[in-house]
Write an enzyme that holds these catalytic residues in place. Structure first.
Site, PDB file in Angstrom:
ATOM      1  N   TYR A  33       0.823  -1.200   0.000  1.00 48.04           N
ATOM      2  CA  TYR A  33       0.000   0.000   0.000  1.00 48.04           C
ATOM      3  C   TYR A  33       0.857   1.250   0.000  1.00 48.04           C
ATOM      4  O   TYR A  33       2.072   1.177   0.219  1.00 48.04           O
ATOM      5  CB  TYR A  33      -0.962  -0.008   1.194  1.00 48.04           C
ATOM      6  CG  TYR A  33      -0.329   0.338   2.533  1.00 48.04           C
ATOM      7  CD1 TYR A  33       0.498  -0.563   3.195  1.00 48.04           C
ATOM      8  CD2 TYR A  33      -0.562   1.573   3.148  1.00 48.04           C
ATOM      9  CE1 TYR A  33       1.056  -0.241   4.431  1.00 48.04           C
ATOM     10  CE2 TYR A  33      -0.003   1.896   4.385  1.00 48.04           C
ATOM     11  CZ  TYR A  33       0.803   0.978   5.015  1.00 48.04           C
ATOM     12  OH  TYR A  33       1.369   1.301   6.226  1.00 48.04           O
ATOM     13  N   ARG A  52       8.109   4.164  -4.701  1.00 42.17           N
ATOM     14  CA  ARG A  52       8.236   3.177  -3.624  1.00 42.17           C
ATOM     15  C   ARG A  52       7.232   2.042  -3.824  1.00 42.17           C
ATOM     16  O   ARG A  52       7.534   0.875  -3.536  1.00 42.17           O
ATOM     17  CB  ARG A  52       8.045   3.841  -2.258  1.00 42.17           C
ATOM     18  CG  ARG A  52       8.354   2.887  -1.106  1.00 42.17           C
ATOM     19  CD  ARG A  52       8.333   3.588   0.241  1.00 42.17           C
ATOM     20  NE  ARG A  52       7.014   4.103   0.544  1.00 42.17           N
ATOM     21  CZ  ARG A  52       6.737   4.916   1.553  1.00 42.17           C
ATOM     22  NH1 ARG A  52       7.703   5.317   2.367  1.00 42.17           N
ATOM     23  NH2 ARG A  52       5.519   5.347   1.762  1.00 42.17           N
ATOM     24  N   ARG A 100      -7.759 -20.566  -1.657  1.00 42.11           N
ATOM     25  CA  ARG A 100      -6.711 -20.426  -0.639  1.00 42.11           C
ATOM     26  C   ARG A 100      -5.624 -21.486  -0.810  1.00 42.11           C
ATOM     27  O   ARG A 100      -5.885 -22.689  -0.733  1.00 42.11           O
ATOM     28  CB  ARG A 100      -7.308 -20.508   0.773  1.00 42.11           C
ATOM     29  CG  ARG A 100      -6.267 -20.232   1.857  1.00 42.11           C
ATOM     30  CD  ARG A 100      -6.875 -20.163   3.247  1.00 42.11           C
ATOM     31  NE  ARG A 100      -5.850 -19.837   4.232  1.00 42.11           N
ATOM     32  CZ  ARG A 100      -5.045 -20.742   4.798  1.00 42.11           C
ATOM     33  NH1 ARG A 100      -5.168 -22.025   4.499  1.00 42.11           N
ATOM     34  NH2 ARG A 100      -4.121 -20.357   5.666  1.00 42.11           N
ATOM     35  N   LYS A 147       6.462  -2.002   1.899  1.00 43.38           N
ATOM     36  CA  LYS A 147       5.296  -1.416   2.579  1.00 43.38           C
ATOM     37  C   LYS A 147       4.102  -2.349   2.415  1.00 43.38           C
ATOM     38  O   LYS A 147       3.215  -2.124   1.584  1.00 43.38           O
ATOM     39  CB  LYS A 147       5.010  -0.012   2.020  1.00 43.38           C
ATOM     40  CG  LYS A 147       4.134   0.835   2.932  1.00 43.38           C
ATOM     41  CD  LYS A 147       4.213   2.294   2.547  1.00 43.38           C
ATOM     42  CE  LYS A 147       3.204   3.165   3.252  1.00 43.38           C
ATOM     43  NZ  LYS A 147       3.330   3.223   4.706  1.00 43.38           N
ATOM     44  N   GLU A 179      11.653   2.428  14.415  1.00 45.97           N
ATOM     45  CA  GLU A 179      10.836   3.535  13.908  1.00 45.97           C
ATOM     46  C   GLU A 179       9.551   3.596  14.720  1.00 45.97           C
ATOM     47  O   GLU A 179       9.346   2.807  15.633  1.00 45.97           O
ATOM     48  CB  GLU A 179      10.554   3.363  12.411  1.00 45.97           C
ATOM     49  CG  GLU A 179       9.868   2.060  12.070  1.00 45.97           C
ATOM     50  CD  GLU A 179       9.765   1.784  10.569  1.00 45.97           C
ATOM     51  OE1 GLU A 179       9.728   2.738   9.768  1.00 45.97           O
ATOM     52  OE2 GLU A 179       9.688   0.601  10.206  1.00 45.97           O
ATOM     53  N   LEU A 204      11.069   1.290   7.200  1.00 41.90           N
ATOM     54  CA  LEU A 204      10.546   1.760   5.917  1.00 41.90           C
ATOM     55  C   LEU A 204      11.316   3.018   5.499  1.00 41.90           C
ATOM     56  O   LEU A 204      11.593   3.889   6.334  1.00 41.90           O
ATOM     57  CB  LEU A 204       9.054   2.103   6.054  1.00 41.90           C
ATOM     58  CG  LEU A 204       8.388   2.483   4.729  1.00 41.90           C
ATOM     59  CD1 LEU A 204       8.204   1.253   3.838  1.00 41.90           C
ATOM     60  CD2 LEU A 204       7.054   3.165   4.963  1.00 41.90           C
TER      61      LEU A 204
HETATM   62  N1  PDD Z   1       2.811   5.021   7.288  1.00 45.08           N
HETATM   63  N2  PDD Z   1       7.473   3.800   8.889  1.00 45.08           N
HETATM   64  C1  PDD Z   1       6.346   3.084   8.867  1.00 45.08           C
HETATM   65  C2  PDD Z   1       6.313   1.758   9.551  1.00 45.08           C
HETATM   66  C3  PDD Z   1       5.197   3.592   8.219  1.00 45.08           C
HETATM   67  O1  PDD Z   1       4.061   2.874   8.202  1.00 45.08           O
HETATM   68  C4  PDD Z   1       5.253   4.871   7.610  1.00 45.08           C
HETATM   69  C5  PDD Z   1       4.082   5.475   6.896  1.00 45.08           C
HETATM   70  C6  PDD Z   1       6.464   5.586   7.664  1.00 45.08           C
HETATM   71  C7  PDD Z   1       6.624   6.952   7.041  1.00 45.08           C
HETATM   72  O2  PDD Z   1       6.668   6.879   5.645  1.00 45.08           O
HETATM   73  P1  PDD Z   1       6.155   8.086   4.731  1.00 45.08           P
HETATM   74  O3  PDD Z   1       6.892   9.288   5.161  1.00 45.08           O
HETATM   75  O4  PDD Z   1       6.516   7.652   3.356  1.00 45.08           O
HETATM   76  O5  PDD Z   1       4.661   8.212   4.967  1.00 45.08           O
HETATM   77  C8  PDD Z   1       7.556   5.011   8.307  1.00 45.08           C
HETATM   78  C9  PDD Z   1       1.618   5.485   6.610  1.00 45.08           C
HETATM   79  C10 PDD Z   1       1.431   6.958   6.659  1.00 45.08           C
HETATM   80  C11 PDD Z   1       0.422   4.703   7.140  1.00 45.08           C
HETATM   81  O6  PDD Z   1       0.594   3.513   7.340  1.00 45.08           O
HETATM   82  O7  PDD Z   1      -0.668   5.264   7.306  1.00 45.08           O
END
Ligand code: PDD
Length: 284
Positions: A33, A52, A100, A147, A179, A204
């Site tokens: 996503y 990405r 499945r 992601k 993170e 990420l």
């Molecule tokens: N999440 N690390 C993780 C684990 C994340 O899920 C996200 C973003 C980031 C920051 O990445 P970016 O700057 O590209 O949004 C870092 C999104 C916003 C979400 O899951 O809603």
């Protein structure tokens, strides 16, 4: 009024949007996503999010059912149909419907879903006050650079943080912060050094992280990309997190210990302002 969402080629009201119970996103979390921010009806740093997405897809050997270059068209249709001024557009590609089976289906038909969310980002009350974070063990898999939609560990970490009276979790592995639950984590030392974990498979590669590091360079901050501990964060002058859904979010306490005076720090606030300026200038 219900939202218009996109499901596999159709723009439909959310109550009419349907995905099969056999979708591999549902059964195996076999999906990826992206979340792009919207301000003034325009997309922020969307090209970087789409690059990405392509990388996540290629790491999982998954196809996108439409050319990735066509996605901005779908995103804009949804922004317009929902009259969205500020918020997010979410997109998800899964490996699609198949009986499945752990093996990938031979005749793969990936699914694509997009929807918008209306929420304040540039002037959120949380950003003015700052957020409190608590540490949680990072129990995720070893490819956090992809992601994927397998977000249960992050959801558990964030819920544990809320139960502990905080706003978010910073996840810790082998004694170091990886993170935030859905954001990248930063601290600033008393002598103005900006520290954030280096990229690798364990975090990420945040799009907002990249943009904020570029701004920090222009502001002549010294940057150290390395792991840091919770104790180091507690002793820092400032702390913040970055994400497409919150931009630069000041962190005012870590594990119930105030960072400096327990208010958003001046460098953090400057980085937030500069990021919003850049986002508005470059929005598409
Ligand atoms: N999440 N690390 C993780 C684990 C994340 O899920 C996200 C973003 C980031 C920051 O990445 P970016 O700057 O590209 O949004 C870092 C999104 C916003 C979400 O899951 O809603």
């Amino acid at each position: 009024m219900s939202r218009v969402v996109y499901v596999n080629g159709d723009y439909v009201h959310e109550e009419d949007a349907k995905i099969s119970v056999f979708d591999r996103g549902f059964l195996f979390a076999d999906g990826v996503y992206e979340v792009s921010a919207i301000i003034g009806g325009k997309l922020i740093d969307n090209e970087a999010h789409l690059r990405r997405l392509e990388r996540s897809l290629s790491e999982l050997k998954m196809r996108c059912p439409v050319p990735v270059a066509d996605i901005p068209f779908i995103q804009r249709e949804l922004i317009e149909a929902n009259n969205l001024d500020e918020g997010m557009v979410y997109l998800q590609v899964s490996r699609g419907v198949a009986d499945r089976d752990f093996n990938f289906p031979k005749d793969e038909k990936p699914s694509l879903v997009l929807f918008t969310q209306d929420r304040p980002i540039s002037s959120s009350p949380k950003a003015a006050r700052g957020i409190r974070v608590v540490s949680q063990p990072d129990i995720r898999w070893a490819r956090r650079d992809i992601k994927t939609v397998q977000l249960l560990a992050q959801s558990l970490a964030k819920q544990a943080a809320l139960s502990a009276g905080a706003d978010d979790a910073w996840m810790v592995e082998d004694g170091f912060v990886t993170e935030g639950s859905s954001n990248n984590a930063f601290i600033i030392t008393a002598d103005g050094v900006l520290i954030t974990r280096q990229l690798g498979n364990d975090i990420l590669s945040g799009i907002t992280r990249r943009a904020v590091l570029d701004i920090a360079k222009q502001e002549n901050l010294t940057i150290e990309e390395r792991p840091f501990t919770i104790e180091e964060a507690q002793g820092a002058a400032e702390a913040f997190s970055t994400s497409a859904s919150a931009f630069v979010m000041p962190v005012i306490s870590v594990d119930h210990k105030a960072i400096s005076q327990g208010v958003p720090g001046p460098i953090t606030q400057k980085l937030r302002e500069k990021y919003i300026e850049l986002a508005l200038e470059t929005a598409t």
